[in-house]
Scaffold this motif. Structure first.
Motif, PDB file in Angstrom:
ATOM      1  N   GLU A  68       0.824  -1.208   0.000  1.00  0.00           N
ATOM      2  CA  GLU A  68       0.000   0.000   0.000  1.00  0.00           C
ATOM      3  C   GLU A  68       0.858   1.257   0.000  1.00  0.00           C
ATOM      4  O   GLU A  68       0.550   2.242  -0.674  1.00  0.00           O
ATOM      5  N   GLN A  71       2.315   1.667  -3.471  1.00  0.00           N
ATOM      6  CA  GLN A  71       1.298   2.137  -4.404  1.00  0.00           C
ATOM      7  C   GLN A  71       1.018   3.625  -4.207  1.00  0.00           C
ATOM      8  O   GLN A  71       0.833   4.373  -5.171  1.00  0.00           O
ATOM      9  N   ALA A 114      -8.111  -0.888  -4.385  1.00  0.00           N
ATOM     10  CA  ALA A 114      -7.909  -2.311  -4.644  1.00  0.00           C
ATOM     11  C   ALA A 114      -9.105  -2.859  -5.414  1.00  0.00           C
ATOM     12  O   ALA A 114     -10.251  -2.485  -5.150  1.00  0.00           O
ATOM     13  N   THR A 258      -4.383  -3.684  -8.016  1.00  0.00           N
ATOM     14  CA  THR A 258      -4.357  -2.316  -7.499  1.00  0.00           C
ATOM     15  C   THR A 258      -4.478  -1.330  -8.652  1.00  0.00           C
ATOM     16  O   THR A 258      -3.766  -1.451  -9.654  1.00  0.00           O
TER      17      THR A 258
END
Length: 282
Positions: A68, A71, A114, A258
């Protein structure tokens, strides 16, 4: 209690033997430098192995948070690239008009999400993301992954949104040949999840197999220059005045995980201007 005492008495010999062995080992190690070095080396090897194993286990459970974070960093970098491109284009205009106002900054922003549900086998495919209106996601926003365009938001809830996949026969995307001004329309024909077609490209365009197809930027859905696919070959067109290209899509739609939703801060203003005549009649 009596059973415990009986157990100790029964195996007292072994307890005494073990005690003397431990004392002997301690005296041996403490009294000799060579044995101390062997002990410390062995202990370091064992403890190092244990620490390494523990680190791998804890690291596995932290992979989600690490992903995360990566990203989010990637989204921020892409956001900066898009805004720099937008500002560069506006500065080029300023060179020919020194009285023009300074360009605005940070036109685009991203919302990372997501994919929680996805389909690629139907003629009209959709996927669901775990971000909604409370996260700033709105209908009509473009959606990309790390490789390129994947769809457009068409339904939003407070916490989730449904996205029209690029793999949808009803959808057309405004695209162009990279580094040119020749614009066409990209459409998926409902066959291979990795293949789409670009139509309405003028016949005088010079191209090569492998050339990149990118978004045209002629809407508030996608900024200019986001990758879509690469040309495989030219196929027969229904209109002899235009080319039709067979294109290999860059995103892998079967493994979407993602994605990022693109927010254009000028969207409301541009849409209101585009619909001015319609709103005026109403």
């Amino acid at each position: 209690m009596r059973n415990l005492l009986n157990f100790i008495i029964r195996y007292s010999t072994w307890f005494v033997f073990t005690f003397y062995v431990l004392i002997s080992v301690m005296l041996l190690v403490l009294g000799n430098r060579y044995q101390q070095s062997v002990y410390l080396t062995s202990a370091n090897v064992i403890s190092g192995g244990l620490y390494n194993g523990a680190s791998q286990v804890t690291g596995y459970f932290h992979l989600k948070s690490i992903n995360e974070s990566l990203q989010a960093s990637n989204a921020q970098l892409q956001n900066e690239v898009l805004n720099l491109k937008s500002q560069l284009a506006q500065y080029k205009v300023l060179l020919s008009d020194t009285l023009a106002p300074l360009p605005s900054k940070d036109r685009y922003d991203y919302v990372s999400a997501a994919v929680i549900n996805n389909n690629t086998r139907l003629p009209k495919n959709f996927f669901t993301i775990d971000r909604g209106s409370l996260d700033g996601v709105e209908r009509g926003m473009g959606v990309v992954d790390q490789n390129g365009v994947v769809g457009i938001v068409n339904v939003t809830g407070p916490h989730m949104a449904r996205v029209i996949s690029l793999l949808n026969e009803t959808q057309h995307f405004s695209v162009k040949l990279k580094d040119t001004s020749f614009v066409g329309s990209l459409n998926w024909k409902g066959e291979d999840a990795s293949i789409a077609y670009v139509e309405e490209i003028p016949r005088h365009v010079e191209y090569q197999v492998g050339d990149t197809i990118v978004t045209s930027g002629y809407s508030t859905t996608f900024p200019e220059g986001i990758p879509v696919g690469t040309i495989l070959n030219r196929v027969r067109s229904q209109d002899d005045s235009f080319f039709t290209f067979k294109v290999r899509l860059m995103p892998d739609f079967r493994s979407l995980s993602t994605v990022r939703v693109i927010k254009d801060i000028h969207k409301a203003e541009i849409d209101s201007l585009s619909n001015y005549d319609i709103l005026k009649k109403d």
